[in-house]
Design a protein around this motif. Structure first.
Motif, PDB file in Angstrom:
ATOM      1  N   ASN A   4      42.836  38.817  -1.406  1.00 35.27           N
ATOM      2  CA  ASN A   4      42.959  40.049  -2.176  1.00 35.27           C
ATOM      3  C   ASN A   4      44.345  40.671  -2.085  1.00 35.27           C
ATOM      4  OD1 ASN A   4      40.299  39.846  -2.916  1.00 35.27           O
ATOM      5  ND2 ASN A   4      39.580  41.060  -1.189  1.00 35.27           N
ATOM      6  N   VAL A   5      45.275  40.029  -1.419  1.00 33.88           N
ATOM      7  CA  VAL A   5      46.625  40.567  -1.290  1.00 33.88           C
ATOM      8  C   VAL A   5      47.450  40.056  -2.457  1.00 33.88           C
ATOM      9  CG1 VAL A   5      48.685  40.667   0.143  1.00 33.88           C
ATOM     10  CG2 VAL A   5      46.448  40.659   1.208  1.00 33.88           C
ATOM     11  N   GLY A   6      47.938  40.985  -3.278  1.00 31.59           N
ATOM     12  CA  GLY A   6      48.738  40.617  -4.434  1.00 31.59           C
ATOM     13  C   GLY A   6      50.220  40.688  -4.129  1.00 31.59           C
ATOM     14  N   TRP A   7      51.015  40.437  -5.173  1.00 23.60           N
ATOM     15  CA  TRP A   7      52.470  40.440  -4.997  1.00 23.60           C
ATOM     16  C   TRP A   7      52.993  41.831  -4.669  1.00 23.60           C
ATOM     17  CZ3 TRP A   7      54.861  36.201  -3.995  1.00 23.60           C
ATOM     18  CH2 TRP A   7      54.364  35.001  -4.454  1.00 23.60           C
ATOM     19  N   GLY A   8      52.369  42.848  -5.211  1.00 29.53           N
ATOM     20  CA  GLY A   8      52.815  44.214  -4.924  1.00 29.53           C
ATOM     21  C   GLY A   8      52.642  44.568  -3.457  1.00 29.53           C
ATOM     22  N   GLU A   9      51.494  44.169  -2.897  1.00 31.01           N
ATOM     23  CA  GLU A   9      51.249  44.440  -1.481  1.00 31.01           C
ATOM     24  C   GLU A   9      52.194  43.631  -0.592  1.00 31.01           C
ATOM     25  OE1 GLU A   9      48.737  43.694  -3.576  1.00 31.01           O
ATOM     26  OE2 GLU A   9      47.463  45.476  -3.596  1.00 31.01           O
ATOM     27  N   MET A  10      52.463  42.379  -1.004  1.00 32.00           N
ATOM     28  CA  MET A  10      53.397  41.553  -0.222  1.00 32.00           C
ATOM     29  C   MET A  10      54.796  42.180  -0.219  1.00 32.00           C
ATOM     30  SD  MET A  10      51.849  38.919   1.027  1.00 32.00           S
ATOM     31  CE  MET A  10      52.658  37.364   1.067  1.00 32.00           C
ATOM     32  N   LEU A  11      55.226  42.655  -1.368  1.00 37.02           N
ATOM     33  CA  LEU A  11      56.540  43.296  -1.458  1.00 37.02           C
ATOM     34  C   LEU A  11      56.587  44.548  -0.596  1.00 37.02           C
ATOM     35  CD1 LEU A  11      59.336  43.332  -2.803  1.00 37.02           C
ATOM     36  CD2 LEU A  11      58.312  44.718  -4.607  1.00 37.02           C
ATOM     37  N   LEU A  12      55.511  45.325  -0.607  1.00 37.41           N
ATOM     38  CA  LEU A  12      55.434  46.522   0.220  1.00 37.41           C
ATOM     39  C   LEU A  12      55.499  46.167   1.705  1.00 37.41           C
ATOM     40  CD1 LEU A  12      54.997  49.617   0.178  1.00 37.41           C
ATOM     41  CD2 LEU A  12      52.567  49.132   0.430  1.00 37.41           C
ATOM     42  N   LEU A  13      54.814  45.083   2.117  1.00 33.18           N
ATOM     43  CA  LEU A  13      54.863  44.656   3.514  1.00 33.18           C
ATOM     44  C   LEU A  13      56.269  44.205   3.921  1.00 33.18           C
ATOM     45  CD1 LEU A  13      51.505  42.692   3.843  1.00 33.18           C
ATOM     46  CD2 LEU A  13      52.103  44.846   4.934  1.00 33.18           C
ATOM     47  N   VAL A  14      56.942  43.491   3.032  1.00 28.38           N
ATOM     48  CA  VAL A  14      58.306  43.035   3.337  1.00 28.38           C
ATOM     49  C   VAL A  14      59.245  44.224   3.458  1.00 28.38           C
ATOM     50  CG1 VAL A  14      60.282  41.772   2.411  1.00 28.38           C
ATOM     51  CG2 VAL A  14      58.025  40.737   2.375  1.00 28.38           C
ATOM     52  N   ILE A  15      59.122  45.202   2.563  1.00 33.46           N
ATOM     53  CA  ILE A  15      59.991  46.389   2.628  1.00 33.46           C
ATOM     54  C   ILE A  15      59.701  47.184   3.893  1.00 33.46           C
ATOM     55  CG2 ILE A  15      60.487  48.602   1.532  1.00 33.46           C
ATOM     56  CD1 ILE A  15      60.162  47.178  -1.159  1.00 33.46           C
ATOM     57  N   ALA A  16      58.392  47.332   4.234  1.00 38.51           N
ATOM     58  CA  ALA A  16      58.046  48.052   5.466  1.00 38.51           C
ATOM     59  C   ALA A  16      58.574  47.301   6.685  1.00 38.51           C
ATOM     60  CB  ALA A  16      56.533  48.224   5.571  1.00 38.51           C
ATOM     61  N   GLY A  17      58.464  45.974   6.687  1.00 40.22           N
ATOM     62  CA  GLY A  17      59.005  45.181   7.793  1.00 40.22           C
ATOM     63  C   GLY A  17      60.511  45.290   7.885  1.00 40.22           C
ATOM     64  N   LEU A  18      61.162  45.344   6.739  1.00 40.09           N
ATOM     65  CA  LEU A  18      62.619  45.492   6.726  1.00 40.09           C
ATOM     66  C   LEU A  18      63.035  46.836   7.296  1.00 40.09           C
ATOM     67  CD1 LEU A  18      65.201  44.073   5.802  1.00 40.09           C
ATOM     68  CD2 LEU A  18      64.957  45.209   3.606  1.00 40.09           C
ATOM     69  N   VAL A  19      62.282  47.882   6.990  1.00 46.10           N
ATOM     70  CA  VAL A  19      62.605  49.214   7.509  1.00 46.10           C
ATOM     71  C   VAL A  19      62.282  49.284   9.007  1.00 46.10           C
ATOM     72  CG1 VAL A  19      61.934  51.648   7.395  1.00 46.10           C
ATOM     73  CG2 VAL A  19      62.349  50.373   5.293  1.00 46.10           C
ATOM     74  N   ILE A  20      61.127  48.753   9.410  1.00 44.00           N
ATOM     75  CA  ILE A  20      60.696  48.870  10.808  1.00 44.00           C
ATOM     76  C   ILE A  20      61.479  47.932  11.724  1.00 44.00           C
ATOM     77  CG2 ILE A  20      58.745  48.516  12.376  1.00 44.00           C
ATOM     78  CD1 ILE A  20      56.936  49.432  10.049  1.00 44.00           C
ATOM     79  N   LEU A  21      61.584  46.654  11.341  1.00 44.71           N
ATOM     80  CA  LEU A  21      62.220  45.668  12.217  1.00 44.71           C
ATOM     81  C   LEU A  21      63.725  45.550  12.009  1.00 44.71           C
ATOM     82  CD1 LEU A  21      59.576  42.821  11.997  1.00 44.71           C
ATOM     83  CD2 LEU A  21      59.884  44.465  13.847  1.00 44.71           C
ATOM     84  N   GLY A  22      64.159  45.812  10.798  1.00 40.39           N
ATOM     85  CA  GLY A  22      65.582  45.653  10.507  1.00 40.39           C
ATOM     86  C   GLY A  22      65.854  44.268   9.964  1.00 40.39           C
ATOM     87  N   PRO A  23      66.986  44.088   9.322  1.00 36.34           N
ATOM     88  CA  PRO A  23      67.286  42.791   8.699  1.00 36.34           C
ATOM     89  C   PRO A  23      67.549  41.671   9.711  1.00 36.34           C
ATOM     90  CG  PRO A  23      69.122  44.311   8.410  1.00 36.34           C
ATOM     91  CD  PRO A  23      68.004  45.083   9.034  1.00 36.34           C
ATOM     92  N   GLU A  24      67.869  42.022  10.962  1.00 36.29           N
ATOM     93  CA  GLU A  24      68.167  40.975  11.953  1.00 36.29           C
ATOM     94  C   GLU A  24      66.887  40.315  12.463  1.00 36.29           C
ATOM     95  OE1 GLU A  24      69.127  44.292  12.863  1.00 36.29           O
ATOM     96  OE2 GLU A  24      70.934  44.141  11.633  1.00 36.29           O
TER      97      GLU A  24
END
Length: 129
Positions: A4-24
């Motif tokens: 049930n996870v669509g592309w919008g949710e995947m993009l949101l998870l990647v953006i949240a991971g980028l903000v929380i973890l950082g690009p490194e």
């Protein structure tokens, strides 16, 4: 698992991971997550294979109730009505009734009803609002 996870949710998870973890640290976290999911999938498929080998023909008897549950999972209210009350005849929902071979005659147009307005009253059109 993630059907049930669509592309919008995947993009949101990647953006949240980028903000929380950082690009490194984000690529390493994605690699770790995909490796953990792959390992879990291998464990489950290995357990299923071992259960199939241990049970033999009884494994199919075990799968039969599970397939019945899967059928019930896809049962919608419309499908339940069609199956149990209408004996599988869904023409009431589709509008395709058994009619004679002759085409239906068109209805003659009805003349509009005259409206009587009181002086000083603004007409109200419910379709326009």
């Amino acid at each position: 698992m993630f059907a049930n996870v669509g592309w919008g949710e995947m993009l949101l998870l990647v953006i949240a991971g980028l903000v929380i973890l950082g690009p490194e640290r984000l690529p390493g976290a994605i690699r770790w997550t995909s490796g953990a999911l792959r390992q879990a999938r291998d464990y489950v498929s290995g357990a299923t294979k071992q259960l199939r080998e241990d049970l033999g023909p009884e494994f199919d008897d075990l799968r039969e109730p599970l397939s019945e549950l899967q059928k019930l999972r896809g049962m919608t209210p419309r499908a339940a009505l069609t199956k149990h009350l209408l004996d599988g005849d869904d023409s009431i929902f589709t509008g395709k009734f058994d009619q004679d071979d002759k085409p239906a005659e068109p209805m003659p147009p009805t003349p509009p009803t005259p409206t009587i307005r009181e002086p000083g009253v603004t007409p109200f059109d419910s379709d326009a609002t």
